[in-house]
Enzyme design. Structure first.
Site, mmCIF file in Angstrom:
data_model
loop_
_atom_site.group_PDB
_atom_site.id
_atom_site.type_symbol
_atom_site.label_atom_id
_atom_site.label_comp_id
_atom_site.label_asym_id
_atom_site.label_seq_id
_atom_site.Cartn_x
_atom_site.Cartn_y
_atom_site.Cartn_z
ATOM 1 N N MET A 79 -2.620 -6.754 6.872
ATOM 2 C CA MET A 79 -3.656 -7.521 6.155
ATOM 3 C C MET A 79 -3.130 -8.220 4.908
ATOM 4 O O MET A 79 -3.893 -8.524 3.993
ATOM 5 C CB MET A 79 -4.800 -6.575 5.748
ATOM 6 C CG MET A 79 -5.394 -5.783 6.895
ATOM 7 S SD MET A 79 -6.678 -4.662 6.284
ATOM 8 C CE MET A 79 -6.863 -3.562 7.700
ATOM 9 N N SER A 80 -1.822 -8.478 4.847
ATOM 10 C CA SER A 80 -1.282 -9.094 3.619
ATOM 11 C C SER A 80 -0.072 -9.958 3.950
ATOM 12 O O SER A 80 0.101 -10.387 5.087
ATOM 13 C CB SER A 80 -0.878 -7.992 2.631
ATOM 14 O OG SER A 80 0.234 -7.274 3.103
ATOM 15 N N TYR A 107 -9.267 -9.673 2.010
ATOM 16 C CA TYR A 107 -10.479 -8.935 2.396
ATOM 17 C C TYR A 107 -11.271 -8.431 1.199
ATOM 18 O O TYR A 107 -12.407 -8.009 1.332
ATOM 19 C CB TYR A 107 -10.142 -7.770 3.348
ATOM 20 C CG TYR A 107 -9.215 -6.722 2.775
ATOM 21 C CD1 TYR A 107 -9.663 -5.811 1.814
ATOM 22 C CD2 TYR A 107 -7.902 -6.634 3.202
ATOM 23 C CE1 TYR A 107 -8.820 -4.851 1.295
ATOM 24 C CE2 TYR A 107 -7.050 -5.679 2.691
ATOM 25 C CZ TYR A 107 -7.513 -4.786 1.738
ATOM 26 O OH TYR A 107 -6.663 -3.846 1.218
ATOM 27 N N GLU A 108 -10.669 -8.456 0.001
ATOM 28 C CA GLU A 108 -11.411 -8.069 -1.196
ATOM 29 C C GLU A 108 -12.319 -9.202 -1.668
ATOM 30 O O GLU A 108 -13.119 -9.020 -2.585
ATOM 31 C CB GLU A 108 -10.446 -7.700 -2.325
ATOM 32 C CG GLU A 108 -9.623 -6.450 -2.043
ATOM 33 C CD GLU A 108 -8.494 -6.278 -3.057
ATOM 34 O OE1 GLU A 108 -8.784 -5.985 -4.215
ATOM 35 O OE2 GLU A 108 -7.322 -6.474 -2.671
ATOM 36 N N ASN A 162 1.290 3.564 10.743
ATOM 37 C CA ASN A 162 0.548 4.176 11.847
ATOM 38 C C ASN A 162 0.795 3.333 13.089
ATOM 39 O O ASN A 162 1.182 2.170 12.986
ATOM 40 C CB ASN A 162 -0.959 4.187 11.524
ATOM 41 C CG ASN A 162 -1.468 2.796 11.181
ATOM 42 O OD1 ASN A 162 -1.343 2.355 10.035
ATOM 43 N ND2 ASN A 162 -2.000 2.094 12.164
ATOM 44 N N HIS A 221 -5.859 -8.628 -1.973
ATOM 45 C CA HIS A 221 -5.942 -9.007 -0.562
ATOM 46 C C HIS A 221 -7.124 -9.944 -0.324
ATOM 47 O O HIS A 221 -8.125 -9.889 -1.040
ATOM 48 C CB HIS A 221 -6.144 -7.758 0.304
ATOM 49 C CG HIS A 221 -5.053 -6.743 0.184
ATOM 50 N ND1 HIS A 221 -5.006 -5.830 -0.841
ATOM 51 C CD2 HIS A 221 -3.965 -6.507 0.966
ATOM 52 C CE1 HIS A 221 -3.927 -5.071 -0.695
ATOM 53 N NE2 HIS A 221 -3.280 -5.461 0.390
ATOM 54 N N HIS A 251 -3.570 1.111 -4.835
ATOM 55 C CA HIS A 251 -2.805 -0.056 -5.260
ATOM 56 C C HIS A 251 -2.776 -0.038 -6.788
ATOM 57 O O HIS A 251 -3.819 0.116 -7.415
ATOM 58 C CB HIS A 251 -3.468 -1.354 -4.791
ATOM 59 C CG HIS A 251 -3.556 -1.469 -3.300
ATOM 60 N ND1 HIS A 251 -2.708 -2.250 -2.569
ATOM 61 C CD2 HIS A 251 -4.378 -0.892 -2.415
ATOM 62 C CE1 HIS A 251 -3.014 -2.156 -1.293
ATOM 63 N NE2 HIS A 251 -4.029 -1.335 -1.169
ATOM 64 N N HIS A 278 -7.126 5.091 6.148
ATOM 65 C CA HIS A 278 -6.385 4.676 4.958
ATOM 66 C C HIS A 278 -5.527 5.837 4.450
ATOM 67 O O HIS A 278 -4.412 5.632 3.957
ATOM 68 C CB HIS A 278 -7.383 4.222 3.892
ATOM 69 C CG HIS A 278 -6.744 3.627 2.666
ATOM 70 N ND1 HIS A 278 -5.848 2.568 2.734
ATOM 71 C CD2 HIS A 278 -6.836 3.935 1.353
ATOM 72 C CE1 HIS A 278 -5.444 2.260 1.507
ATOM 73 N NE2 HIS A 278 -6.029 3.082 0.654
ATOM 74 N N SER A 323 0.828 -1.218 0.000
ATOM 75 C CA SER A 323 0.000 0.000 0.000
ATOM 76 C C SER A 323 0.856 1.260 0.000
ATOM 77 O O SER A 323 1.729 1.427 0.845
ATOM 78 C CB SER A 323 -0.847 0.074 1.269
ATOM 79 O OG SER A 323 -1.746 -0.965 1.319
ATOM 80 N N ALA A 340 2.434 -2.056 4.135
ATOM 81 C CA ALA A 340 2.237 -1.036 5.172
ATOM 82 C C ALA A 340 1.549 -1.753 6.325
ATOM 83 O O ALA A 340 0.659 -2.575 6.103
ATOM 84 C CB ALA A 340 1.368 0.090 4.636
#
Ligand code: HPA
Length: 273
Positions: free
Chosen positions: A211-212, A85-86, A235, A83, A61, A247, A30, A113
């Site tokens: 998340m990846s 989550y998609e 973050n 990802h 992306h 985001h 990201s 990230a």
């Protein structure tokens, strides 16, 4: 299992780039996709041109593969990833990494990230993964095993080899960039974690939440490739951060870290053989 699809994608990449083999691949996370534009003389292959390739759906992306030779060996640079989550299947999520290994890559650099979940990590830090914790209850190796790709039961002891991490640290130090080390916990997303989940991950030994990366690391290792993982702390994770996570903040920190990140990736791609 999609052994033939991986072979067909690798064959197309060889044809479109004019390079029969690549040796190292990097997946840009990201907000880090901008790196691909700085690769001198790169040949771009849009994901849409590669049969079987999943197309990213998230803002920020990219969606192209770049082939270049910045150093001793040809490299593949994935600008944009998909990802879990998609809603993608695991086979789709790891398609790019499997194609890279099928194209000859013995080392896969996975970048992302992530949220800093402890150990003094601060936004902007670059962190080498020394291990991961799979908290997403997904695994790309579930289902019938294709023995042509790798073994049914896979040892994960040395997924992020120490010697490769040491080399990365040296290369970064030569470029004046500090690389920390940490353990990455994979959450499914797309929600950011709750503060309680971040506390849990920290107690379990995680320094980073994201998340990846984990499914790709598993798939690369399954096919016998070495993995180098690099997180940009975008973050502080939920509950550690005094403000809600957005985001936009993730993207902004990634852009701000672009020069240091570029120096490390450049150094790696010029040095690795
Ligand atoms: N959590 C999960 N994924 C992330 C985060 C986070 O705090 N920041 C960037 N990606």
């Amino acid at each position: 299992m999609n052994y033939d699809a991986i072979g067909a994608a690798a064959a197309l990449i060889a044809r479109k780039t004019g390079r029969p083999q690549h040796r190292v691949a990097v997946v840009l996370g990201s907000g880090l996709a901008g790196y691909a534009a700085s690769l001198q003389g790169a040949v771009e292959v849009p994901y849409a041109d590669i049969p079987g390739f999943p197309l990213p759906r998230v803002e920020g992306h990219g969606g192209s593969l770049f082939s270049a030779q910045p150093g001793k060996v040809p490299v593949l640079c994935y600008s944009g990833r998909v990802h879990a989550y998609e809603g993608w299947e695991m086979d789709d999520i790891v398609f790019g990494v499997r194609t890279a290994v099928a194209s000859g890559c013995h080392t896969i650099i996975l970048t992302n990230a992530a949220g800093g979940a402890g150990n003094g990590l601060r936004p902007g830090d670059l962190v080498l993964l020394k291990d991961h914790i799979n908290l997403a209850s997904r695994n790309p190796l579930v289902g019938a095993n294709d023995d042509r790709l790798g073994p049914r039961f896979l040892d994960m002891t040395d997924t992020y080899p120490r010697d490769l991490r040491a080399k990365a640290k040296q290369i970064a130090a030569d470029a004046g960039v500090e690389l920390k080390e940490g353990v990455y916990a994979w959450f499914l997303g797309p929600t950011f974690e709750t503060p309680a989940e971040v506390r849990m991950a920290g107690r379990l030994g995680a320094d980073l939440v994201g998340m990846s990366t984990v499914p790709e690391a598993i798939a690369a290792r399954h096919m016998g490739a070495k993995v180098l993982g690099i997180s940009l702390v975008a973050n502080l994770a939920a509950g550690i951060s005094p403000v809600p996570i957005s985001h936009e903040e993730v993207q902004e920190t990634a852009v701000a870290a672009h020069d240091r990140f570029t120096a490390v990736i450049d150094g790696l791609l010029k040095t690795l053989e």
